[in-house]
Design a protein around this motif. Structure first.
Motif, PDB file in Angstrom:
ATOM      1  N   MET A 140       6.734 -26.134  37.141  1.00  0.00           N
ATOM      2  CA  MET A 140       5.702 -26.638  36.616  1.00  0.00           C
ATOM      3  C   MET A 140       6.200 -24.641  35.337  1.00  0.00           C
ATOM      4  SD  MET A 140       3.162 -28.010  34.968  1.00  0.00           S
ATOM      5  CE  MET A 140       2.828 -27.099  33.578  1.00  0.00           C
ATOM      6  N   MET A 141       6.293 -23.773  35.997  1.00  0.00           N
ATOM      7  CA  MET A 141       6.143 -22.472  34.592  1.00  0.00           C
ATOM      8  C   MET A 141       7.779 -22.150  34.489  1.00  0.00           C
ATOM      9  SD  MET A 141       4.972 -19.557  38.264  1.00  0.00           S
ATOM     10  CE  MET A 141       6.278 -19.910  38.699  1.00  0.00           C
ATOM     11  N   LYS A 142       8.685 -23.365  34.880  1.00  0.00           N
ATOM     12  CA  LYS A 142      10.157 -22.968  34.315  1.00  0.00           C
ATOM     13  C   LYS A 142       9.574 -24.096  32.566  1.00  0.00           C
ATOM     14  CE  LYS A 142      13.672 -21.474  37.382  1.00  0.00           C
ATOM     15  NZ  LYS A 142      14.392 -21.854  38.270  1.00  0.00           N
ATOM     16  N   ALA A 143       9.127 -25.232  32.876  1.00  0.00           N
ATOM     17  CA  ALA A 143       8.976 -25.789  32.117  1.00  0.00           C
ATOM     18  C   ALA A 143       7.583 -25.625  30.882  1.00  0.00           C
ATOM     19  CB  ALA A 143       8.311 -27.235  32.884  1.00  0.00           C
ATOM     20  N   LYS A 146       9.986 -23.466  29.098  1.00  0.00           N
ATOM     21  CA  LYS A 146      11.051 -23.446  28.501  1.00  0.00           C
ATOM     22  C   LYS A 146      10.288 -24.424  26.842  1.00  0.00           C
ATOM     23  CE  LYS A 146      14.286 -27.206  28.676  1.00  0.00           C
ATOM     24  NZ  LYS A 146      14.855 -28.096  29.588  1.00  0.00           N
ATOM     25  N   LEU A 147       8.933 -23.962  27.214  1.00  0.00           N
ATOM     26  CA  LEU A 147       8.139 -24.918  25.710  1.00  0.00           C
ATOM     27  C   LEU A 147       7.928 -23.589  24.737  1.00  0.00           C
ATOM     28  CD1 LEU A 147       6.031 -27.669  27.644  1.00  0.00           C
ATOM     29  CD2 LEU A 147       7.913 -28.155  25.412  1.00  0.00           C
ATOM     30  N   GLY A 148       7.338 -22.622  25.002  1.00  0.00           N
ATOM     31  CA  GLY A 148       8.016 -20.906  24.978  1.00  0.00           C
ATOM     32  C   GLY A 148       6.276 -20.384  24.602  1.00  0.00           C
ATOM     33  N   MET A 149       5.750 -21.180  26.151  1.00  0.00           N
ATOM     34  CA  MET A 149       4.777 -20.514  26.850  1.00  0.00           C
ATOM     35  C   MET A 149       5.404 -19.237  26.842  1.00  0.00           C
ATOM     36  SD  MET A 149       2.270 -23.100  28.447  1.00  0.00           S
ATOM     37  CE  MET A 149       1.453 -24.596  27.463  1.00  0.00           C
ATOM     38  N   LYS A 150       4.270 -17.664  27.482  1.00  0.00           N
ATOM     39  CA  LYS A 150       4.556 -17.249  27.967  1.00  0.00           C
ATOM     40  C   LYS A 150       3.462 -16.795  28.960  1.00  0.00           C
ATOM     41  CE  LYS A 150       5.435 -14.050  23.778  1.00  0.00           C
ATOM     42  NZ  LYS A 150       6.601 -15.837  23.504  1.00  0.00           N
ATOM     43  N   GLU A 151       4.203 -15.831  30.096  1.00  0.00           N
ATOM     44  CA  GLU A 151       2.769 -15.207  31.273  1.00  0.00           C
ATOM     45  C   GLU A 151       2.115 -14.839  31.018  1.00  0.00           C
ATOM     46  OE1 GLU A 151       2.544 -13.528  35.909  1.00  0.00           O
ATOM     47  OE2 GLU A 151       4.665 -15.138  35.228  1.00  0.00           O
ATOM     48  N   GLU A 152       0.553 -15.108  30.628  1.00  0.00           N
ATOM     49  CA  GLU A 152      -0.231 -14.707  30.337  1.00  0.00           C
ATOM     50  C   GLU A 152      -1.193 -13.420  31.066  1.00  0.00           C
ATOM     51  OE1 GLU A 152      -1.134 -16.459  26.211  1.00  0.00           O
ATOM     52  OE2 GLU A 152      -2.137 -17.330  28.399  1.00  0.00           O
ATOM     53  N   ALA A 153      -1.650 -13.995  33.053  1.00  0.00           N
ATOM     54  CA  ALA A 153      -1.922 -13.535  33.670  1.00  0.00           C
ATOM     55  C   ALA A 153      -1.433 -13.870  34.966  1.00  0.00           C
ATOM     56  CB  ALA A 153      -3.539 -13.952  34.402  1.00  0.00           C
ATOM     57  N   ARG A 154      -1.054 -13.125  36.055  1.00  0.00           N
ATOM     58  CA  ARG A 154      -0.656 -13.304  37.278  1.00  0.00           C
ATOM     59  C   ARG A 154      -1.999 -12.571  37.999  1.00  0.00           C
ATOM     60  NH1 ARG A 154       4.356 -14.529  40.517  1.00  0.00           N
ATOM     61  NH2 ARG A 154       4.788 -14.953  38.369  1.00  0.00           N
ATOM     62  N   ILE A 155      -2.608 -13.001  39.335  1.00  0.00           N
ATOM     63  CA  ILE A 155      -4.015 -12.860  39.619  1.00  0.00           C
ATOM     64  C   ILE A 155      -3.339 -12.964  41.095  1.00  0.00           C
ATOM     65  CG2 ILE A 155      -5.792 -12.849  40.497  1.00  0.00           C
ATOM     66  CD1 ILE A 155      -5.049 -14.398  37.929  1.00  0.00           C
ATOM     67  N   ARG A 156      -2.430 -11.768  41.587  1.00  0.00           N
ATOM     68  CA  ARG A 156      -2.028 -11.502  43.249  1.00  0.00           C
ATOM     69  C   ARG A 156      -3.446 -12.734  44.330  1.00  0.00           C
ATOM     70  NH1 ARG A 156      -1.445  -6.193  43.861  1.00  0.00           N
ATOM     71  NH2 ARG A 156      -3.337  -5.801  42.999  1.00  0.00           N
ATOM     72  N   GLU A 157      -2.097 -13.270  44.671  1.00  0.00           N
ATOM     73  CA  GLU A 157      -2.523 -13.439  46.296  1.00  0.00           C
ATOM     74  C   GLU A 157      -3.857 -13.956  46.182  1.00  0.00           C
ATOM     75  OE1 GLU A 157      -2.134 -11.234  49.456  1.00  0.00           O
ATOM     76  OE2 GLU A 157       0.452 -10.523  48.927  1.00  0.00           O
ATOM     77  N   ALA A 158      -3.840 -14.735  45.315  1.00  0.00           N
ATOM     78  CA  ALA A 158      -5.728 -15.788  44.750  1.00  0.00           C
ATOM     79  C   ALA A 158      -5.459 -17.562  45.165  1.00  0.00           C
ATOM     80  CB  ALA A 158      -5.541 -15.479  43.425  1.00  0.00           C
ATOM     81  N   ARG A 159      -4.239 -17.377  45.381  1.00  0.00           N
ATOM     82  CA  ARG A 159      -4.185 -18.557  45.903  1.00  0.00           C
ATOM     83  C   ARG A 159      -3.278 -19.410  47.418  1.00  0.00           C
ATOM     84  NH1 ARG A 159      -7.903 -20.900  42.866  1.00  0.00           N
ATOM     85  NH2 ARG A 159      -7.212 -21.217  40.297  1.00  0.00           N
ATOM     86  N   MET A 160      -4.367 -20.090  48.030  1.00  0.00           N
ATOM     87  CA  MET A 160      -3.760 -20.279  49.363  1.00  0.00           C
ATOM     88  C   MET A 160      -3.270 -21.815  49.806  1.00  0.00           C
ATOM     89  SD  MET A 160      -5.301 -19.792  53.372  1.00  0.00           S
ATOM     90  CE  MET A 160      -5.150 -18.242  53.033  1.00  0.00           C
TER      91      MET A 160
END
Length: 183
Positions: A140-143, A146-160
């Motif tokens: 999903m991140m690669k797709a 590829k569409l031009g989206m930029k990573e805008e936030a990374r909340i560390r270890e927030a999902r289990m």
């Protein structure tokens, strides 16, 4: 009736039989492979077919449905969707799910997501589109990238997921950026 035809997929408004197929994939199909990738950290309650049917009538703008069905050869295999994060700033969150794993890794998801993003920008005055996922969902991140989206936030270890922590990922694209890239 909205119908967007690509090379591999058709995005269309949902008919009753499409909703029945998607209900099967979302709630009744035994393997539930898609749930291993699409928000596996979010507990999901089973809802009735009637409630699920009602959800498909939601619109994000007048005449613009919140979701479209992804079809291949007349078969509903998943959907693209959007919901408001902030109407005041014209910000929608988007997503895609392909339930039928036989259509994973064939470019169907990328084409469908691209068509959805393009449709939203062309059909509305939306300023920004985003998506949220977890760091384990590399495809999903690669797709999105590829569409031009930029990573805008990374909340560390927030999902289990399966007892392991992963980062929560937020990506997005602005209208002016999409107009330059329109991949």
């Amino acid at each position: 009736m909205i119908k967007i035809k690509g090379n591999k997929v058709l995005l269309t408004e949902a008919a009753a039989n499409d909703i029945d197929e998607l209900y099967f994939w979302k709630f009744e199909e035994k393997a539930q492979e898609a749930k291993k990738w699409n928000g596996p950290y979010i507990p999901e309650k089973k809802i009735t077919r009637e409630v699920y049917q009602e959800e498909w009538s939601e619109e994000i703008f007048p005449g613009i449905p919140a979701s479209l069905v992804i079809k291949i050869d007349g078969k509903a295999i998943g959907y693209v969707g959007a919901y408001w994060v902030d109407k005041n700033t014209n910000w929608l969150e988007t997503g895609i799910v392909i339930y039928d794993s036989t259509y994973w890794n064939g470019g169907y998801d990328f084409e469908a997501y691209k068509m959805w993003i393009n449709f939203l920008f062309e059909s509305t005055e939306i300023h920004r589109l985003g998506m949220s996922t977890w760091s384990g969902n590399i495809r999903m991140m690669k797709a999105a990238e590829k569409l031009g989206m930029k990573e805008e936030a990374r909340i560390r270890e927030a999902r289990m997921v399966n007892g392991e922590y992963f980062d929560a990922i937020k990506m997005g694209i602005l209208r002016k950026e999409w107009e330059k890239v329109k991949v």
